[in-house]
Design a protein around this motif. Structure first.
Motif, PDB file in Angstrom:
ATOM      1  N   GLY A   1       0.824  -1.213   0.000  1.00  0.00           N
ATOM      2  CA  GLY A   1       0.000   0.000   0.000  1.00  0.00           C
ATOM      3  C   GLY A   1       0.856   1.261   0.000  1.00  0.00           C
ATOM      4  O   GLY A   1       2.012   1.231   0.417  1.00  0.00           O
ATOM      5  N   PRO A   2       0.296   2.375  -0.474  1.00  0.00           N
ATOM      6  CA  PRO A   2       1.093   3.609  -0.644  1.00  0.00           C
ATOM      7  C   PRO A   2       1.472   4.304   0.663  1.00  0.00           C
ATOM      8  O   PRO A   2       2.328   5.176   0.657  1.00  0.00           O
ATOM      9  N   GLY A   3       0.850   3.890   1.771  1.00  0.00           N
ATOM     10  CA  GLY A   3       1.158   4.578   3.031  1.00  0.00           C
ATOM     11  C   GLY A   3       2.165   3.835   3.877  1.00  0.00           C
ATOM     12  O   GLY A   3       2.254   4.036   5.089  1.00  0.00           O
ATOM     13  N   MET A   4       2.920   2.955   3.229  1.00  0.00           N
ATOM     14  CA  MET A   4       3.892   2.151   3.986  1.00  0.00           C
ATOM     15  C   MET A   4       5.215   2.132   3.227  1.00  0.00           C
ATOM     16  O   MET A   4       5.381   1.405   2.258  1.00  0.00           O
ATOM     17  N   SER A   5       6.169   2.959   3.668  1.00  0.00           N
ATOM     18  CA  SER A   5       7.453   2.947   2.956  1.00  0.00           C
ATOM     19  C   SER A   5       8.445   2.056   3.682  1.00  0.00           C
ATOM     20  O   SER A   5       9.428   2.502   4.237  1.00  0.00           O
TER      21      SER A   5
END
Ligand code: SF4
Ligand code: SF4
Ligand code: SF4
Length: 683
Positions: free
Chosen positions: A300-304
């Motif tokens: 997901g985009p909110g987990m780098s």
């Protein structure tokens, strides 16, 4: 409508990568800047992942969360942690993250995975009773996409809430409506989902794991140093596996065997879009399609996270295994029974995006203005972010794209501007030169005029004192003739330098042209020349500087005369021009014509082909300058040994141009600057 994603203009470098990667055409380019259109955005967060400039930001969940955590009210403050969290904090014992959330101020920390357990049961029951393909998805980006772009597939969507909403409902039942519930996960689309009117009022805030990392750092909390803590009940079971591919099916006890054609698992932007398209076209026969917009929520985009896909998967599976070893199955069953009656149903809404479909004529016109005349000009390079030139033209017509996004068009424009700039620079240099020449001319003329007058005066006095047969008389006469020639040059120089002000008055075309014709007709130089004058009676009165315009006609007539040393015909025609409210005067001769190589220099000061002493080279520049001051044009056509035609075109009434009578020295010099494109050599 507020958008969960927006562009930070000062960081955007206009690479159009987000335009290319947005599945919903939700990024408009406005004045060169990428703007996210809230009405079209599905919150997938893909643009965040692809923007290398960090020019995309997500709606802030931190500030409202901190305010709620700081409230003195005794209600519960519940963190709902998504099951992918072990992959977001790979170097920390997962249960220390639970402890860190408590240290942050949450009074309860619960597993979203229990919501997944409940939802799985509901999916299993729904699938069992459906004959049409069922789309099962916990993914709000997919829900948003179908509601906006393929609402005809709404009946295929399993009418069941997501695990986040299910877990939220459990918490509401447990802690009441006053409790503050914050979801924390890898997903940007959850920020959209909590505002969806069909599931609203369950979750108060949605944060990404990246925001949680910032929160910990700002609060000085190092998760590795916090005490491990247990989740609050109810404990989750197979729902913990939701974030990995096929997790939903495993949790729901539905076969995900590759040999089983009844079930398809689809993940990733392009595969999802293709599948939605195929279902819409009735090409999919499978009974159950499990779709996630990302390659699993672990991407997901909110987990780098620094981990790759398989490492993330491994970290989750290893955490799930360790939890299952300790799970009290009986207790878990009791929890499921306890919350079995929670309403997990939901409805979906047709929120179709009505797109204007531009007419073919409009698309073709835009392609044409972009320099794409022929089909081979449409190179479809996709640098603009659209798959083809035509798609870009459609987006331009819809107002969400700009022609300048086309690299080819922009390069062509740059080249053109570069050429224009080079031409303007050359003209500026010429203008500066002429301005200096004008100043110099005025200065020199002023200084020379008085001594010249003295020379002429005293020469005449001397001449009178000499006896009739005195041989010195011839010398004195020569001095006088040469001094007179100098005075003519000086007077031309002063004329050249003096231009700049027009004294406008009303005059008929006949009163402008006929006196010149009469004057030259009496001069010796014109004795062998036929003068033919035609003034169109339809010409209305003109409003020009009559003296300066007479000077122009005289200069051109003298020029024509010098081109016909053995006689010929001089024709002067005045008539309305083809441009409304303009007139023209055409002066033609049957003389020697102008060689091609001299055409571009005709109006350059001091350029002359006459012998020394026969011309100043200022007649045509002066004419040119006066015509320019009248907002007019001079064009020349000439053929060697056949003759030349000078055509002046200018407005009939200079009062339409209030600035005409007032020109700065620089404007004057610019007006005097001869432009080669006004000169048209004959064949
Ligand atoms: S990806 Fe989008 S926001 Fe980022 S720099 Fe490129 S155009 Fe700008
Ligand atoms: S979040 Fe997704 S839908 Fe919204 S603008 Fe970004 S890429 Fe497009
Ligand atoms: S796949 Fe998961 S992380 Fe990605 S948008 Fe959907 S729910 Fe969010």
């Amino acid at each position: 409508m507020n958008c969960v994603v927006s562009t930070i203009p000062e960081r955007c470098k206009r690479c159009y990568c987000c335009v290319r990667e947005c599945p919903a055409n939700a990024i408009q380019i406005l004045n060169g800047q990428a703007v996210v259109l809230a009405s079209r955005c599905v919150g997938c967060g893909n643009c965040l992942k692809v923007c290398t400039q960090n020019a995309k930001s997500v709606r802030d969940g931190i500030s409202p969360l901190l305010l709620r955590l700081a409230e003195a009210h005794p209600h519960e403050k519940v963190a709902l942690l998504a099951p992918s969290f072990p992959a977001a904090f790979p170097s920390t014992d997962p249960l220390r993250i639970v402890g860190s959330l408590r240290a942050l101020g949450f009074t309860r920390v619960a597993e979203v995975a229990f919501g997944a357990d409940l939802v799985s049961e509901a999916y299993r029951a729904h699938v069992a009773q459906c004959s049409d393909p069922v789309i099962t998805t916990p993914c709000p980006a997919i829900v948003e996409y179908i509601e906006k772009y393929n609402p005809e597939l709404i009946p295929n969507l399993a009418p069941i809430v997501s695990p986040m909403i299910a877990a939220g409902k459990v918490m509401r039942e447990k802690y009441g409506q006053d409790a503050f519930l914050a979801f924390i996960g890898p997903c940007v689309a959850k920020k959209v989902e909590i505002l969806d009117p069909n599931v609203a009022d369950v979750i108060d805030e949605a944060l990404t794991f990246d925001e949680l990392i910032t929160l910990f750092a700002d609060a000085g909390i190092d998760p590795a140093e916090q005490r491990a803590a247990e989740f609050d009940a109810p404990r989750a079971y197979l729902g913990q596996i939701y974030p990995v591919s096929g997790g939903l099916l495993k949790s729901a006890g539905i076969s995900s065997d590759v040999m089983d054609e009844e079930v398809i698992v689809v993940e990733g932007r392009q595969r999802c879009l293709n599948m939605i398209n195929e279902i819409a076209q009735g090409k999919v026969n499978s009974k159950l399609i499990d779709i996630l917009f990302c390659e699993g929520c672990i991407n997901g985009p909110g987990m780098s996270s620094p981990l790759n896909y398989y490492e993330k998967r491994e970290s989750i599976i290893s955490f799930v295994k360790s939890r299952h070893r300790l799970l009290d199955q009986a207790e878990w069953h009791d929890s499921i029974e306890e919350y079995r009656d929670i309403d997990l149903s939901r409805v979906y809404e047709d929120r179709r995006i009505e797109e204007r479909v531009p007419e073919e004529r409009e698309i073709q016109h835009i392609l044409l203005t972009m320099g794409k005349r022929e089909s081979e000009d449409q190179i479809n390079c996709a640098a603009c972010g659209y798959v083809s030139c035509r798609e870009l033209a459609i987006a331009v017509a819809q107002g969400i794209a700009e022609k300048e996004m086309c690299l080819q068009y922009t390069i062509d424009n740059l080249e053109r501007s570069h050429l224009e700039l080079a031409e303007a620079q050359a003209q500026l240099i010429q203008t500066e030169k002429l301005a200096s020449v004008g100043q110099l001319a005025a200065g020199v003329a002023h200084e020379i005029n008085n001594p010249l007058g003295t020379i002429v005066l005293y020469s005449h006095l001397l001449l009178k004192q000499l006896k009739e047969m005195d041989p010195a008389q011839e010398d004195i006469r020569f001095i006088i003739a040469e001094a007179e020639r100098c005075r003519n040059i000086v007077s031309s120089l002063l004329n050249f330098a003096r231009q700049g002000k027009l004294v406008l008055s009303e005059v008929s075309a006949e009163d402008l042209v006929m006196p010149i014709a009469a004057m030259i007709g009496k001069r010796d130089e014109f004795s062998e020349i036929d003068i033919d004058v035609q003034v169109d009676a339809k010409l209305p009165p003109l409003y020009v500087d009559i003296d300066q315009m007479k000077q122009v006609l005289l200069n051109l007539a003298m020029n024509a005369c010098e081109a016909m040393p053995d006689g010929g015909t001089l024709r002067i025609v005045a008539e309305p021009a083809s441009t409304p409210r303009n007139f023209l005067v055409r002066i033609s001769d049957t003389g020697s014509g102008i060689p091609k190589e001299n055409m571009s220099r005709l109006f350059t000061p001091f350029f002359t082909t006459k012998q020394i002493g026969k011309g100043t080279g200022l007649g045509l520049p002066i004419a040119y300058g006066i015509v320019k001051l009248h907002h007019g044009q001079i064009t020349v056509q000439s053929e060697v040994l056949k003759g030349s035609t000078f055509t002046i075109t200018m407005p009939m009434d200079l009062r339409d141009y209030p600035a005409a009578a007032q020109m700065s020295p620089r404007e004057l010099a610019a007006a005097l600057s001869p432009l080669p494109h006004n000169v048209h050599p004959g064949k």
